[in-house]
Design an enzyme around this catalytic site. Structure first.
Site, PDB file in Angstrom:
ATOM      1  N   TYR B 100      53.330  63.529  47.482  1.00 42.34           N
ATOM      2  CA  TYR B 100      54.652  63.015  47.826  1.00 42.34           C
ATOM      3  C   TYR B 100      54.532  61.778  48.683  1.00 42.34           C
ATOM      4  O   TYR B 100      53.541  61.591  49.391  1.00 42.34           O
ATOM      5  CB  TYR B 100      55.505  64.083  48.529  1.00 42.34           C
ATOM      6  CG  TYR B 100      55.012  64.489  49.900  1.00 42.34           C
ATOM      7  CD1 TYR B 100      54.096  65.526  50.060  1.00 42.34           C
ATOM      8  CD2 TYR B 100      55.479  63.845  51.057  1.00 42.34           C
ATOM      9  CE1 TYR B 100      53.643  65.895  51.314  1.00 42.34           C
ATOM     10  CE2 TYR B 100      55.032  64.213  52.319  1.00 42.34           C
ATOM     11  CZ  TYR B 100      54.116  65.241  52.438  1.00 42.34           C
ATOM     12  OH  TYR B 100      53.673  65.618  53.681  1.00 42.34           O
ATOM     13  N   CYS B 101      55.540  60.895  48.601  1.00 45.72           N
ATOM     14  CA  CYS B 101      55.646  59.787  49.541  1.00 45.72           C
ATOM     15  C   CYS B 101      57.041  59.831  50.158  1.00 45.72           C
ATOM     16  O   CYS B 101      57.572  60.913  50.354  1.00 45.72           O
ATOM     17  CB  CYS B 101      55.263  58.445  48.924  1.00 45.72           C
ATOM     18  SG  CYS B 101      56.062  58.000  47.391  1.00 45.72           S
TER      19      CYS B 101
END
Lengths: 156, 141, 243
Positions: B100-101
């Site tokens: 994830y970012c």
């Protein structure tokens, strides 16, 4: 020219003019029908209609353009098709005119962008002229039909 | 009247392919409507998995320090091979990996997920909506 | 954007003759280009792109905010206020690090004032891929035979970046590089000393350029799993009684 031949030429010219406008509608509708997700995002980004409406408009409008354009080309249901097309062309021309008057840049990439203009500036004269020409194409057949009727009435 | 009647017929004819497009066009499927790529997953989907999950954080060190998914390991795109060791230390072959970012607009998680697959990890996904979506899903009321 | 402007743009978007393009609020700035593609030289540490703009309105324009979608791209702006007709530029510096392939980063520029506008600039950087590694790690189960496993390194531009050396940083693993049959291919054979228990090790491959610059790639070797207890020996049978 024989009256019969003249009538045939007149009818053909009317049909051809309508077909040109019809073809423009088919191309416009197809371009949007092929990218429905982007079109939905475009319509939704203005926050003028609810999201569910944006989906229906994005999916239905291009097909209405395609069907109306096809009707003009094939000369079927052409009265209704002319009404649909004229409505679209008129609204588009008015929106462009207002946009021009308010100094908005909409960077319309119509049919490949039109004649070159200042980088980033919308070429309103060209866009409006093209739209009005297409509107004029729709008027050719009824105008020629009215002329033919007058000529028939005045013929001894 | 004839014109209006024909307009209605045209509208009805146009409604048929429009309805078909709504049902069948790949851009308009449920996942595509929300901009989901095939390997993207939502927080609720991950929560429903029974397999163990390794969370991989693709954000910068400062963002990671401010808050991250519990147990997440940070993967630094600038030093991919060196920071891969941290991921592998926490990974086991039975795990599903979710990268994830920050938000849905960030493409780093998708790119790093692809690099992890090429590095040899299987079952690698990226989180749609990123840290923002995870935080929203786990916000205490 | 005022309501009338929104309605007008909405109608134009609805009836446009082109494929939908996602119109954005343009604002006072005219950009020479909103998308720039840069080909990064091999082994470059960073690249820079310059986005030039002009204030095409008749009022001063203030750039309120410029930020990038990635910490790897730093946008630099000399000043925020631009007079009518004045030009300016945003320099975007992209740090390459270990990134490969086509990188696309967005830079958002927001102007403040009566009609705030947002422009998304796109910087595309083509980073040459100088090598390929597949996979980045090898793994044995505890108790598995200590057969060597191989990681393949392909040097795609050996005249730019060639093979230097391989070194295991963990005493539990040996690493040897063997030239493959295809040009530019190296097979890194890794052998564990034992798989009796779990352990992790790093193997560092060093690549060198003709100018003497080096690039290090870290590979990994792992023994995973729980040692299983030795299988129970069958119970000794009582010796047969002597007749």
């Amino acid at each position: 020219m024989e009256p019969g031949t003249r009538d045939t030429v007149t009818r053909a010219a009317g049909w051809l003019a309508g077909a040109v406008a019809g073809l423009a509608l088919v191309v416009a509708g197809t371009a949007k029908a092929m990218h429905p997700a982007t079109f939905v995002a475009d319509i939704w980004s203005y926050h003028l209609v609810p999201e569910s409406w944006a989906y229906w408009i994005a999916v239905f409008l291009p097909w209405l353009e395609i069907v109306a354009g096809a009707a003009l080309i094939t000369h079927r249901l052409h009265t209704g098709a002319r009404l649909v097309a004229a409505g679209m062309f008129i609204v588009f021309a008015v929106a462009l005119a207002i946009s021009w008057a308010r100094g908005l840049d909409v960077a319309c990439g119509c049919f490949g962008g039109g004649p070159p203009s200042a980088a980033g500036a919308t070429n309103y004269p060209w866009l409006i002229t093209r739209d009005l020409l297409l509107l004029a194409c729709l008027a050719v057949e009824p105008w020629l039909a009215r002329r033919t009727t007058k000529r028939t009435q005045t013929r001894p | 009247m004839k014109a209006l009647r024909e307009v209605c017929v045209l509208a009805a004819v146009a409604a048929l392919p429009a309805a078909l497009a709504l049902a069948l066009h790949p851009e308009l499927t449920d996942r595509a409507r929300t901009g989901l790529a095939p390997d993207a997953v939502r927080p609720a989907e991950v929560a429903a998995w029974t397999a163990p999950v390794l969370w991989v954080d693709a954000r910068d060190a400062a963002a990671f320090a401010r808050g991250h998914v519990p147990g997440a390991v940070r993967l630094d795109e600038d030093n991919f091979s060196a920071s891969l060791g941290g991921v592998l230390a926490a990974w086991s072959p039975d795990m599903r990996v979710v990268v994830y970012c920050d938000t849905a607009a960030c493409s780093r998680s998708r790119e790093l997920a692809q690099r992890l697959r090429e590095a040899g990890l299987s079952e690698v996904h990226h989180l749609h909506g990123g840290w923002e979506a995870w935080s929203r899903a786990h916000a205490t009321p | 954007m005022g309501l009338i402007d929104r309605i007008v743009r909405f109608l134009i978007a609805l009836l446009t003759f082109a494929a939908p393009a996602g119109l954005t609020a343009a604002g006072p700035l005219r950009w020479e280009a909103t998308e720039i593609t840069v080909n990064a030289p091999p082994l470059a540490e960073s690249v820079e792109a310059v986005f030039t703009f002009t204030n095409a309105s008749d009022k001063p324009a203030t750039i309120g905010d410029v930020h990038s979608s990635c910490g790897c791209t730093v946008p630099k702006l000399a000043k925020k206020l631009y007079a009518p007709g004045e030009s300016g530029e945003i320099r975007a510096v992209f740090t390459i690090g270990e990134r490969i392939g086509l990188q696309e980063k967005a830079i958002m520029v927001t102007t403040s004032g009566d009609e705030p506008s947002h422009t998304s600039l796109t910087l595309r950087v083509n980073i040459p891929t100088l090598f390929e590694v597949k996979p980045y790690f090898v793994i044995w189960n505890v108790g598995e035979a200590t057969t060597p496993k191989s990681i393949t390194l392909r040097l795609l531009a050996p005249d730019v970046l060639g093979f230097g050396s391989v070194m295991s940083r963990h005493a539990g693993f040996d690493a040897v590089a063997v030239a493959g049959t295809e040009p530019g291919r190296m097979d890194i054979a890794i052998t564990p000393q034992t798989t009796a228990q779990g352990t992790n090790g790093a193997i560092v491959v060093s690549l060198k350029s003709p100018e003497g610059r080096t690039r290090e790639i870290t590979l990994y070797a792992m023994v995973r799993g729980t040692p299983t207890p030795a299988a129970a020996a069958p119970a000794p049978t009582a010796p047969a009684a002597a007749p």
